[in-house]
Design a protein around this motif. Structure first.
Motif, PDB file in Angstrom:
ATOM      1  N   TYR A   1     -45.068 -10.955 -40.317  1.00 53.63           N
ATOM      2  CA  TYR A   1     -43.818 -11.089 -39.561  1.00 53.63           C
ATOM      3  C   TYR A   1     -43.980 -12.035 -38.376  1.00 53.63           C
ATOM      4  O   TYR A   1     -43.147 -12.907 -38.134  1.00 53.63           O
ATOM      5  CB  TYR A   1     -43.333  -9.718 -39.081  1.00 53.63           C
TER       6      TYR A   1
ATOM      7  N   ALA B   1     -41.840 -15.344 -37.616  1.00 52.65           N
ATOM      8  CA  ALA B   1     -41.053 -15.432 -36.381  1.00 52.65           C
ATOM      9  C   ALA B   1     -41.476 -16.648 -35.563  1.00 52.65           C
ATOM     10  O   ALA B   1     -40.665 -17.297 -34.917  1.00 52.65           O
ATOM     11  CB  ALA B   1     -41.227 -14.163 -35.556  1.00 52.65           C
TER      12      ALA B   1
ATOM     13  N   PHE C   1     -40.245 -20.007 -37.715  1.00 59.16           N
ATOM     14  CA  PHE C   1     -38.833 -20.168 -38.059  1.00 59.16           C
ATOM     15  C   PHE C   1     -38.119 -21.183 -37.156  1.00 59.16           C
ATOM     16  O   PHE C   1     -37.420 -22.069 -37.664  1.00 59.16           O
ATOM     17  CB  PHE C   1     -38.137 -18.808 -38.045  1.00 59.16           C
ATOM     18  N   PRO C   2     -38.304 -21.114 -35.841  1.00 60.84           N
ATOM     19  CA  PRO C   2     -37.658 -22.136 -35.004  1.00 60.84           C
ATOM     20  C   PRO C   2     -38.153 -23.547 -35.335  1.00 60.84           C
ATOM     21  O   PRO C   2     -37.358 -24.490 -35.339  1.00 60.84           O
ATOM     22  CB  PRO C   2     -38.078 -21.749 -33.580  1.00 60.84           C
TER      23      PRO C   2
ATOM     24  N   THR D   1     -36.422 -24.664 -38.470  1.00 59.58           N
ATOM     25  CA  THR D   1     -35.044 -25.011 -38.137  1.00 59.58           C
ATOM     26  C   THR D   1     -34.994 -26.416 -37.559  1.00 59.58           C
ATOM     27  O   THR D   1     -34.150 -27.234 -37.922  1.00 59.58           O
ATOM     28  CB  THR D   1     -34.531 -24.021 -37.079  1.00 59.58           C
TER      29      THR D   1
ATOM     30  N   ILE E   1     -32.953 -29.721 -38.896  1.00 61.83           N
ATOM     31  CA  ILE E   1     -31.973 -30.428 -38.059  1.00 61.83           C
ATOM     32  C   ILE E   1     -32.412 -31.854 -37.805  1.00 61.83           C
ATOM     33  O   ILE E   1     -31.605 -32.789 -37.857  1.00 61.83           O
ATOM     34  CB  ILE E   1     -31.775 -29.678 -36.730  1.00 61.83           C
TER      35      ILE E   1
ATOM     36  N   PHE F   1     -32.033 -25.826 -47.162  1.00 66.22           N
ATOM     37  CA  PHE F   1     -30.981 -24.897 -46.744  1.00 66.22           C
ATOM     38  C   PHE F   1     -31.251 -23.500 -47.303  1.00 66.22           C
ATOM     39  O   PHE F   1     -31.183 -22.501 -46.582  1.00 66.22           O
ATOM     40  CB  PHE F   1     -29.638 -25.457 -47.248  1.00 66.22           C
ATOM     41  N   ILE F   2     -31.602 -23.452 -48.602  1.00 65.58           N
ATOM     42  CA  ILE F   2     -31.868 -22.153 -49.226  1.00 65.58           C
ATOM     43  C   ILE F   2     -33.061 -21.478 -48.550  1.00 65.58           C
ATOM     44  O   ILE F   2     -33.013 -20.286 -48.216  1.00 65.58           O
ATOM     45  CB  ILE F   2     -32.136 -22.335 -50.735  1.00 65.58           C
TER      46      ILE F   2
ATOM     47  N   TRP G   1     -34.107 -21.916 -45.579  1.00 62.80           N
ATOM     48  CA  TRP G   1     -33.698 -21.505 -44.227  1.00 62.80           C
ATOM     49  C   TRP G   1     -32.933 -20.183 -44.279  1.00 62.80           C
ATOM     50  O   TRP G   1     -33.202 -19.250 -43.533  1.00 62.80           O
ATOM     51  CB  TRP G   1     -32.844 -22.593 -43.580  1.00 62.80           C
ATOM     52  N   ILE G   2     -31.981 -20.109 -45.242  1.00 68.90           N
ATOM     53  CA  ILE G   2     -31.181 -18.887 -45.369  1.00 68.90           C
ATOM     54  C   ILE G   2     -32.068 -17.696 -45.701  1.00 68.90           C
ATOM     55  O   ILE G   2     -31.909 -16.604 -45.159  1.00 68.90           O
ATOM     56  CB  ILE G   2     -30.132 -19.068 -46.480  1.00 68.90           C
TER      57      ILE G   2
ATOM     58  N   ALA H   1     -34.008 -16.694 -42.664  1.00 70.08           N
ATOM     59  CA  ALA H   1     -33.101 -16.072 -41.694  1.00 70.08           C
ATOM     60  C   ALA H   1     -32.762 -14.657 -42.144  1.00 70.08           C
ATOM     61  O   ALA H   1     -32.730 -13.726 -41.332  1.00 70.08           O
ATOM     62  CB  ALA H   1     -31.839 -16.917 -41.537  1.00 70.08           C
TER      63      ALA H   1
ATOM     64  N   LEU I   1     -35.681 -12.355 -41.300  1.00 73.48           N
ATOM     65  CA  LEU I   1     -35.737 -11.941 -39.893  1.00 73.48           C
ATOM     66  C   LEU I   1     -34.616 -10.972 -39.579  1.00 73.48           C
ATOM     67  O   LEU I   1     -34.807  -9.956 -38.900  1.00 73.48           O
ATOM     68  CB  LEU I   1     -35.635 -13.171 -38.997  1.00 73.48           C
ATOM     69  N   HIS I   2     -33.430 -11.305 -40.118  1.00 69.38           N
ATOM     70  CA  HIS I   2     -32.284 -10.448 -39.874  1.00 69.38           C
ATOM     71  C   HIS I   2     -32.536  -9.050 -40.411  1.00 69.38           C
ATOM     72  O   HIS I   2     -32.280  -8.042 -39.748  1.00 69.38           O
ATOM     73  CB  HIS I   2     -31.063 -11.074 -40.534  1.00 69.38           C
TER      74      HIS I   2
ATOM     75  N   GLY J   1     -25.912 -20.148 -50.514  1.00 71.50           N
ATOM     76  CA  GLY J   1     -27.251 -20.641 -50.815  1.00 71.50           C
ATOM     77  C   GLY J   1     -27.491 -20.637 -52.315  1.00 71.50           C
ATOM     78  O   GLY J   1     -27.936 -21.628 -52.890  1.00 71.50           O
TER      79      GLY J   1
ATOM     80  N   LEU K   1     -31.645 -17.441 -32.358  1.00 77.11           N
ATOM     81  CA  LEU K   1     -33.016 -17.122 -31.960  1.00 77.11           C
ATOM     82  C   LEU K   1     -33.020 -16.124 -30.819  1.00 77.11           C
ATOM     83  O   LEU K   1     -33.799 -15.174 -30.814  1.00 77.11           O
ATOM     84  CB  LEU K   1     -33.765 -18.398 -31.562  1.00 77.11           C
TER      85      LEU K   1
ATOM     86  N   LEU L   1     -32.230 -12.794 -32.158  1.00 77.06           N
ATOM     87  CA  LEU L   1     -33.260 -12.203 -33.015  1.00 77.06           C
ATOM     88  C   LEU L   1     -34.497 -11.787 -32.227  1.00 77.06           C
ATOM     89  O   LEU L   1     -35.192 -10.862 -32.601  1.00 77.06           O
ATOM     90  CB  LEU L   1     -33.684 -13.191 -34.099  1.00 77.06           C
ATOM     91  N   PHE L   2     -34.776 -12.490 -31.154  1.00 75.22           N
ATOM     92  CA  PHE L   2     -36.065 -12.249 -30.514  1.00 75.22           C
ATOM     93  C   PHE L   2     -36.011 -11.603 -29.126  1.00 75.22           C
ATOM     94  O   PHE L   2     -37.040 -11.257 -28.577  1.00 75.22           O
ATOM     95  CB  PHE L   2     -36.885 -13.539 -30.456  1.00 75.22           C
TER      96      PHE L   2
END
Ligand code: HEM
Lengths: 298, 483
Positions: A205, A209, A212-213, A216, A220, A244-245, A247-248, A251, A254-255, B33, B436, B439-440
């Motif tokens: 995890y 975590a 992930f940024p 992203t 971008i 994109f997939i 990333w989803i 996400a 994490l969600h 997606g 972010l 989430l964090f």
């Protein structure tokens, strides 16, 4: 030194790294096999890692040397081409292997990762082996579309993320395997060397975590670059679609952890699925795919 | 039976509430997606029309079925748009009320301690006073609300701010994307070196304006293409550099500016940008009839087929009687071998050669169907010759002659007006920052309650991030009486 000298040096260093990783792999195997001792009288086996302290040390030092050689190889490759070594799939692969190894070493400063040494050296051997045999391309200048400072920003963040995704996948894989072992009963002597399920879960995890940024940012920056190079920031090109997939999926991972409290087995599976979509993007789209991301040189 | 009207409205209200729930939005996002996968597997008309045609040639029945499900136009298909549209509605319906909710939440004091602390996380009983707990909360910047015998404390309100930011920025992104597609335009034009591109609708080879983009509002710039240079690696033919020299004018009476365009360096005119997209060659030819009078003269753009710029093209001479067409290939560096026949071995003009077959008859150009400029419909024509020319050479056929005078490069300029892109970019950066944060950032409550001279402590981690137990342990260590 001339440019081709640097290129040859880079190739030689890759072979040196390959040999050293193989050596490290052997020492880890030795360590794994001989840290389990059978009691002479009763025949019971038990894990005693203090017997193999030395071979463990040898293995990790050789791993360190191998990574140093790999890093120098990547740098030499860059010097030979007079640019960042991220111009074709051979270069993505050696740079990706390097970030994986460096992430392993850096995280190893904080957590004991010696249990991960064996799978890590196997993975790196596989990546480098494929790179040399199937993906190798001579050092060459960049195609015009890649002549931009976004190359450094976009591709290095993407490849760096990839190295760390791979590491978190390895950890999640280890989790799922140990989880199966524990559900069948107690851990055997071989499995005892691995940390607790709880800490594996946490480690994978944390890795996600952390990247992930960065991931992203890679997507971008790709979009910003695409606006300058291709005249649109998003066009559902296969590589973009899979970015994109991925990333989803991350996400959602994490969600699911943060709001739905997913943990353990379910989370590990989701982590593996998300990581596989990255790998699919890397391997499939580069080798067989179409679209505008056709810079693999294959 | 209940009144049908009541049934429908409550059903509608129920559906609306379902559609605008956070869960539905998440599921739709995931669905988007998944729905985007087929577009990366099958060739898409917008990206690679030639590959789609290949599909139809190889397997007409299968391709027709795929086409019925829009698998060659995934991102413009009704089902993809449906998901996208539902997501949009769901987000707006979810975001606006939520934003309001989050906004209130940011300023709220923590709710009072539940009556039974025992069931909450990290429950402990310790000997200390309410005052010490109060002090500790203040020192650690918790927001607190106090009653006579209890304190409720909360920290991490930034999480709500992040949530709010995320949801509101998503709307900005969606509006930016929508704005680009209705107020924007894109078009392409092939321009030969030496020619001038004037930005009017008729000069485009294809032009797609957004719904609310009026063609009269095309900015009035002109671009004169002075020179195009491309260099290639001698061994691999890989392109090393493309450089386009142009002279531009923002409007008819502004002054001329010399500029350089490269692949990563487009021209900018306000919110319109011009990109160097592709390049190729236009052979210069003169076609005369049998009396020697010139019927066609000029450069004809040919379409490259490979990395060595082997090109195909069509020279059409509708003014001759009978009409004449040349189905042609062009090789910048001509080579020949057993397997491929004629081909080009290098993209530069080392040994240019024009190959063609000559056709006479009806070019079928007047029936209103737009024709490719690279192909000739030879159904109503008869072949009367076959030849290859180097620069300066001529070839005579039954009804006239053709001379190959030279070659100029052409460039494909892509003109794009995308007024929403800044909003999409800023919106997505803010949305991700918000995501972010939410989430964090750990948002958590800690309650203390005085019971019989001792203090009960427990807490709640609002997002399930670990760390609350440690925090409570630390608090107890710092405020517990060491008796
Ligand atoms: C919306 C735009 C873009 C997105 C979402 C995107 C996404 C990605 C992703 C996910 C990778 C990761 C590596 C992998 O999985 O293979 C990648 C790599 C790469 N991107 Fe992009 N990219 C975009 C635009 C661009 C542009 C405009 C260029 C160059 C003109 C570019 C050049 C590269 C290169 C050279 C790599 C390296 C390795 C590879 O192909 O795997 N990208 N991109």
């Amino acid at each position: 030194m001339s440019q081709s000298d640097w290129a040859y040096l880079s190739n030689d260093l890759i072979y040196v790294a390959l040999a050293l990783y193989a050596l490290s792999f052997l020492s880890y195997t030795y360590e794994t096999a001989f840290s389990i001792r059978a009691n002479k009288i009763s025949g019971d086996k038990h894990l005693d890692r203090s017997i193999t302290t030395k071979s463990r040390k040898v293995a990790s030092i050789v791993f360190l040397l191998a990574t140093a050689s790999l890093t120098l190889a990547v740098i030499a490759r860059g010097i030979s081409a007079e640019r960042i070594p991220l111009g074709n799939m051979y270069e993505y692969s050696i740079t990706g292997a390097m970030t994986f190894a460096l992430a392993y070493l850096i995280i190893g400063l904080k957590f004991d990762l010696s249990w991960l040494g064996l799978p890590s050296s196997i993975l790196i051997l596989l990546i480098l082996g494929t790179a040399i045999t199937l993906l190798y391309r001579p050092s060459a200048p960049l195609v015009p579309a890649l002549q931009s400072s976004w190359l450094v920003i976009h591709v290095s963040s993407a490849i760096l993320s990839g190295g760390i995704f791979l590491l978190s996948n390895t950890v999640a894989g280890a989790y799922l395997w140990l989880d199966r072992v524990e559900r069948k009963g107690v851990r055997g002597e071989f499995a005892k060397r691995f940390p607790s399920l709880e800490s594996l879960d946490q480690l994978s995890y944390r890795l996600v975590a952390f990247v992930f940024p960065l991931w992203t940012f890679a997507v971008i920056s790709g979009a910003i670059w695409a606006e300058a190079a291709w005249g649109r920031y998003w066009g559902w090109d296969p590589k973009e679609t899979w970015a994109f997939i991925t990333w989803i999926l991350y996400a959602s991972y994490l969600h699911a952890r943060v709001t739905a409290g997913w943990k353990g087995r379910k989370a590990a599976w989701l982590c593996l699925i998300a990581g596989s979509s990255y790998l699919f993007n890397y391997v499939y789209i580069n080798v067989w795919g179409s679209g505008r991301h056709t810079y693999s040189g294959l | 039976m209940s009144a049908p009207e009541l049934g429908t409205t409550s059903l509608l209200r129920y559906l609306w509430r379902q559609l605008t729930s956070m869960r539905t939005a998440l599921i739709l996002l995931l669905l988007l997606g998944i729905a985007s996968i087929p577009g990366s597997i099958f060739p898409q008309r917008t990206q690679s029309p030639l590959k789609v045609r290949q599909y139809f040639d190889d397997d007409p029945v299968g391709a027709k079925w795929l086409d019925r499900f829009y698998l060659f136009d995934v991102y413009g298909s009704p089902w993809f748009s449906a998901i996208y549209l539902l997501l949009f509605i769901s987000l707006v319906g979810c975001v606006l009320p939520r934003s309001f909710h989050y906004f209130k939440e940011i300023f709220k004091a923590p709710p009072e301690a539940p009556s039974l602390l025992k069931t909450m996380e990290g429950f402990q009983v310790i000997p200390t006073s309410l005052e010490k707990a109060d002090e500790w909360f203040k020192k650690n910047r918790f927001r607190i609300s106090r009653t006579a015998d209890s304190i409720a404390a909360e920290k991490g309100y930034l999480r709500e701010t992040g949530n709010l930011l995320f949801h509101l920025s998503l709307i900005v992104v969606l509006l930016g994307i929508a704005g680009s597609s209705v107020f924007g335009m894109r078009g392409e034009a092939i321009v030969n070196v030496g020619e001038r591109f004037i930005n009017t609708p008729t000069n485009y080879d294809n032009l797609t304006p957004g719904r609310f983009f009026s063609l009269e509002s095309l900015p009035t710039f002109t671009i004169r293409v002075n020179n195009f240079s491309a260099s290639y690696d001698e061994k691999t033919s890989q392109a090393l550099d493309y450089k386009l020299n142009v002279t531009t004018k923002e409007s008819p009476n502004s002054s001329e500016v010399n500029q350089i365009v490269k692949v990563n360096k487009p021209l900018t005119f306000g919110s319109t940008r011009v990109y160097l997209q592709a390049n190729g060659y236009s052979p210069l030819v003169t076609v005369r009839d049998s009396s020697g009078s010139v019927k066609f003269e000029g450069p004809v753009p040919f379409l490259p087929q490979d990395s060595n710029l082997s090109s195909i093209g069509a020279i059409k001479v509708p003014d001759m009687d009978p009409q004449v067409g040349f189905v042609s290939s062009f090789f910048p560096t001509a080579a020949r071998d057993e397997v491929r026949g004629g081909f080009s071995s290098f993209p530069e003009l080392l040994d240019p050669r024009l190959l063609f077959s000559v056709w006479k008859g009806d070019l079928n150009m007047d029936d209103g169907v737009p024709q490719s400029i690279y192909r000739i419909d030879t159904n109503d024509m008869e072949r009367i010759g076959l030849w290859a020319l180097s620069i300066g050479e001529s070839y005579s056929f039954e009804v006239g002659s053709i001379t190959f005078n030279g070659v100029v490069p052409w460039v494909n300029l892509q003109v794009v007006r995308d007024p929403g892109k800044q909003y999409a970019l800023i919106g997505s950066i803010l949305a991700i920052t918000g995501l972010l944060i939410s989430l964090f950032i750990r948002q958590r409550r800690i309650w203390v309650k005085e019971v019989g001279g001792k203090l009960e402590i427990a807490g709640l981690a609002l997002n399930k991030l670990p760390g609350l137990e440690d925090e409570i342990a630390k608090m107890i260590k710092e405020i517990g009486d060491q008796k």
